[in-house]
Design a protein around this motif. Structure first.
Motif, PDB file in Angstrom:
ATOM      1  N   UNK A 121       0.602  -1.186   0.199  1.00  0.00           N
ATOM      2  CA  UNK A 121      -0.101   0.286   0.024  1.00  0.00           C
ATOM      3  C   UNK A 121       0.993   1.326  -0.207  1.00  0.00           C
ATOM      4  N   UNK A 122       2.191   1.063   0.127  1.00  0.00           N
ATOM      5  CA  UNK A 122       2.714   1.881   0.417  1.00  0.00           C
ATOM      6  C   UNK A 122       3.219   3.406  -1.024  1.00  0.00           C
ATOM      7  N   UNK A 178      -3.458  -7.041  16.138  1.00  0.00           N
ATOM      8  CA  UNK A 178      -2.544  -6.039  17.645  1.00  0.00           C
ATOM      9  C   UNK A 178      -1.731  -4.749  17.094  1.00  0.00           C
ATOM     10  N   UNK A 179      -0.889  -5.175  16.148  1.00  0.00           N
ATOM     11  CA  UNK A 179      -0.551  -4.373  15.898  1.00  0.00           C
ATOM     12  C   UNK A 179      -0.930  -3.449  15.218  1.00  0.00           C
ATOM     13  N   UNK A 180      -1.659  -4.309  14.161  1.00  0.00           N
ATOM     14  CA  UNK A 180      -2.891  -3.704  13.277  1.00  0.00           C
ATOM     15  C   UNK A 180      -3.521  -2.909  13.614  1.00  0.00           C
ATOM     16  N   UNK A 181      -4.394  -3.290  14.512  1.00  0.00           N
ATOM     17  CA  UNK A 181      -5.699  -2.445  15.180  1.00  0.00           C
ATOM     18  C   UNK A 181      -5.779  -1.576  16.483  1.00  0.00           C
ATOM     19  N   UNK A 182      -3.762  -1.204  16.886  1.00  0.00           N
ATOM     20  CA  UNK A 182      -3.530  -0.834  18.012  1.00  0.00           C
ATOM     21  C   UNK A 182      -2.727   0.540  17.931  1.00  0.00           C
ATOM     22  N   UNK A 183      -2.166   0.419  16.255  1.00  0.00           N
ATOM     23  CA  UNK A 183      -1.859   2.103  16.200  1.00  0.00           C
ATOM     24  C   UNK A 183      -2.716   2.586  14.839  1.00  0.00           C
ATOM     25  N   UNK A 184      -3.037   3.887  15.940  1.00  0.00           N
ATOM     26  CA  UNK A 184      -4.559   4.384  14.005  1.00  0.00           C
ATOM     27  C   UNK A 184      -3.822   4.891  13.143  1.00  0.00           C
ATOM     28  N   UNK A 185      -2.725   5.193  13.216  1.00  0.00           N
ATOM     29  CA  UNK A 185      -2.310   5.307  11.978  1.00  0.00           C
ATOM     30  C   UNK A 185      -1.790   4.180  11.420  1.00  0.00           C
ATOM     31  N   UNK A 186      -1.808   3.498  11.193  1.00  0.00           N
ATOM     32  CA  UNK A 186      -1.833   1.391  10.347  1.00  0.00           C
ATOM     33  C   UNK A 186      -2.647   1.133   9.973  1.00  0.00           C
ATOM     34  N   UNK A 187      -3.870   1.382  11.619  1.00  0.00           N
ATOM     35  CA  UNK A 187      -5.426   1.422  10.588  1.00  0.00           C
ATOM     36  C   UNK A 187      -5.562   2.667   9.221  1.00  0.00           C
ATOM     37  N   UNK A 188      -5.690   3.400  10.085  1.00  0.00           N
ATOM     38  CA  UNK A 188      -5.957   5.008   8.442  1.00  0.00           C
ATOM     39  C   UNK A 188      -5.364   4.025   7.220  1.00  0.00           C
ATOM     40  N   UNK A 189      -3.497   3.475   7.203  1.00  0.00           N
ATOM     41  CA  UNK A 189      -3.430   3.298   5.893  1.00  0.00           C
ATOM     42  C   UNK A 189      -4.043   2.245   5.241  1.00  0.00           C
ATOM     43  N   UNK A 190      -4.144   1.517   6.580  1.00  0.00           N
ATOM     44  CA  UNK A 190      -4.973  -0.553   5.678  1.00  0.00           C
ATOM     45  C   UNK A 190      -6.624   0.574   5.291  1.00  0.00           C
ATOM     46  N   UNK A 191      -7.476   1.210   5.970  1.00  0.00           N
ATOM     47  CA  UNK A 191      -8.746   1.671   5.740  1.00  0.00           C
ATOM     48  C   UNK A 191      -8.242   2.426   3.701  1.00  0.00           C
ATOM     49  N   UNK A 196      -5.619   6.714  -2.117  1.00  0.00           N
ATOM     50  CA  UNK A 196      -4.987   5.354  -2.402  1.00  0.00           C
ATOM     51  C   UNK A 196      -5.397   4.497  -1.535  1.00  0.00           C
ATOM     52  N   UNK A 197      -4.877   3.250  -1.894  1.00  0.00           N
ATOM     53  CA  UNK A 197      -5.172   1.830  -1.862  1.00  0.00           C
ATOM     54  C   UNK A 197      -5.609   1.312  -0.625  1.00  0.00           C
ATOM     55  N   UNK A 198      -6.558   0.410  -0.176  1.00  0.00           N
ATOM     56  CA  UNK A 198      -6.700   0.218   1.247  1.00  0.00           C
ATOM     57  C   UNK A 198      -7.083  -1.061   1.174  1.00  0.00           C
ATOM     58  N   UNK A 199      -7.660  -1.678   2.273  1.00  0.00           N
ATOM     59  CA  UNK A 199      -8.483  -2.223   2.397  1.00  0.00           C
ATOM     60  C   UNK A 199      -9.943  -3.112   3.305  1.00  0.00           C
TER      61      UNK A 199
END
Length: 226
Positions: A121-122, A178-191, A196-199
């Motif tokens: 996604x980067x 846990x890593x994906x859920x606990x970090x807001x920035x990573x959660x936003x990146x995945x979304x 930009x793409x997301x999941x």
């Protein structure tokens, strides 16, 4: 004109988080490979594992350089991931050298796959750096050879290591979630976002299915059942 991802503070925060997590993972990989080298049964094995540890430390340097170019302090970027990654290693402390090899191959492999999925996604430069840092081809060949040989010498070893591999998968997937859920920035990146793409939830489900499938492939390569 399309805005550069580097100008988006939310995106930069996600990249810093991801690089910080990978960097701390490389540091712990270096530490554990160095420990494994100390307990290796032969001088040849000691040298091979020491070389792998050195490679991990080299990856850490390049990741830290990238963090600095993003205006981040590498140690501050790694700090949020120290507790969860250390907890994973505490919960999966190997009892012998063979278990340590399987852990390096299976446990680290699952973490690496997870980071590769997010790296897709980067931006190109960051993605290429992450892919280079996660390369473990030589490591893989060394572990497969030794584990398969141990199973040939004593078939009872296979059952024990298969159970160990399943435990590692469960712990590694829990850590990744846990890593994906606990970090807001990573959660936003995945979304994802408008540009930009997301999941979505379905895509996230497919991602974790791919992680499970790759785990099964690794177990097969080791001569173990998933």
């Amino acid at each position: 004109m399309t805005e550069s991802p580097a100008s988006d503070p939310e995106y930069v925060a996600a990249v810093v988080d991801l690089l910080g997590a990978i960097a701390y993972g490389e540091l712990t990989a270096f530490e554990h490979l160095a420990e494994d080298a100390a307990s290796a049964p032969t001088l040849r094995d000691k040298v091979a594992l020491a070389a792998m540890a050195s490679a991990e430390f080299g990856h850490l340097g390049r990741l830290n350089e990238r963090l600095e170019t993003l205006g981040a302090d590498p140690f501050e970027a790694m700090a949020p991931f120290q507790a969860p990654i250390d907890a994973f290693h505490e919960h999966t402390a190997p009892k012998d050298w063979l278990e340590s090899l399987v852990k390096a191959y299976v446990g680290d492999g699952l973490a690496r796959d997870f980071y590769r999925e997010i790296a897709a996604l980067l931006d190109v430069d960051t993605r290429d750096l992450i892919m280079e840092s996660l390369d473990s081809t030589a490591h893989s060949a060394f572990v497969v050879e030794h584990v398969r040989r141990a199973i040939e010498d004593d078939h009872r070893v296979g059952g024990r290591l298969a159970l160990w591999g399943r435990r590692l998968m469960g712990e590694a997937l829990s850590q990744a979630q846990r890593v994906a859920a606990d970090r807001d920035a990573l959660t936003a990146l995945l979304a994802g976002g408008v540009d930009r793409p997301g999941m979505d939830l379905a895509a996230l489900g497919r991602m974790f299915n791919r992680l499970t499938e790759r785990h099964a492939q690794r177990m097969t390569e080791l001569g173990l059942s998933a």
